[in-house]
Design a protein around this motif. Structure first.
Motif: not given
Length: 292
Positions: A98, A102-103, A105, A155, A167, A195, A234-236, A239
């Motif tokens: 991160s 930038d990640v 969706d 996005n 993902s 992603l 997950t995006k988190k 990151e």
């Protein structure tokens, strides 16, 4: 052989199909004069040798790449790799993904394309699972949406130098939307099972792409995936992935270029192998008399 065996098949008591020992040699065989037999067998021997050669080269290059991916990135707890290009001695850095990218969706919501919005041709390629593979992008099976539909969405639109990661479903497949790929497909969107990694600091994208495909990147991705029926990232979680990289951009570029060259060699030999297999298949169908 299929044409030879079909007339000799018997239907068994259990409704199975088989050829008895007694019948196996009763069929008629077509063959040319000996000189032509030798020429035909020599031709196919040469094709087999070429297939074997390119497959061996492909496998050898894959093994070399696997070895170098293990040696050209620092081991856990280390700040320098075992194998390095001459002239570079600095410790490597480690940062969260991160901090580097930038990640983003993929698209969702009311403007997400319906089945009727897709076509086999069109303005914007809408990526599906088969487009992002372990070897990068593949465009064998494509679906497109119109420019108007694409413009209505938020996005998920790729720009030059983006990296895509799957993902959902087949996790951790990585593809780099390089300038070469952009020339082939200038308008691309990802689906919600992907992603986008869009860099926000000065790091060589070719290097980052290779790191994400390396054991160090893939092991972290495997560890953070969750879900049994359909594992997800997950995006988190993405990151928080740890990225090791050399401080000097020249070393990053050299590493990225080295592995890109190996990838190109693997692709070249695999393509040649597949092409020769297709030639062999075609010639096997046309260099022997057809049934009847």
């Amino acid at each position: 052989m299929n044409n030879y065996m079909q007339p000799l098949v018997n239907k068994g008591a259990k409704n199975d199909m088989k050829v008895s020992d007694e019948n196996a040699l009763k069929g008629l065989v077509s063959f040319p004069q000996k000189a032509e037999q030798i020429a035909i067998s020599g031709y196919f021997d040469n094709l087999d040798n070429l297939i074997t050669l390119h497959q061996r080269k492909c496998d050898e290059t894959k093994e070399l790449k696997k070895f170098m991916l293990q040696k050209m990135f620092p081991k856990n707890g280390e700040k320098k790799p075992e194998i390095r290009f001459e002239g570079f001695t600095d410790d490597w850095e480690q940062r969260k993904l991160s901090d580097i990218v930038d990640v983003l969706d993929g698209d969702r919501g009311k403007n997400y394309p319906k089945e009727t919005d897709f076509d086999t041709n069109g303005h914007t390629l809408f990526l599906n699972a088969s487009n992002v593979t372990t070897d990068g992008f593949s465009f064998d099976t494509n679906q497109f949406i119109s420019e108007e539909k694409s413009d209505s969405m938020g996005n998920g639109k790729l720009i030059d130098d983006d990296i895509v990661i799957t993902s959902r479903g087949s996790l951790g497949h990585i593809a780099w939307y390089s300038a070469d790929i952009q020339r082939i497909v200038p308008y691309v969107r990802i689906n919600p099972g992907m992603l986008i990694l869009r860099k926000k600091v000065s790091i060589n994208t070719s290097y980052l792409y290779q790191f994400m495909k390396s054991d160090k990147g893939q092991n972290q991705i495997s560890f953070m995936s969750f879900g049994s029926a359909q594992p997800q990232l997950t995006k988190k979680g993405i990151e928080g992935l740890n990225v090791n990289y050399p401080k000097k951009s020249k070393e990053q570029a050299k590493i990225g270029e080295y592995f890109s060259n190996l990838d190109n060699l693997i692709t070249l030999h695999q393509r040649k192998c597949d092409e020769i297999k297709e030639i062999k298949k075609f010639m096997l169908q046309n260099m022997f008399p057809q049934k009847g």
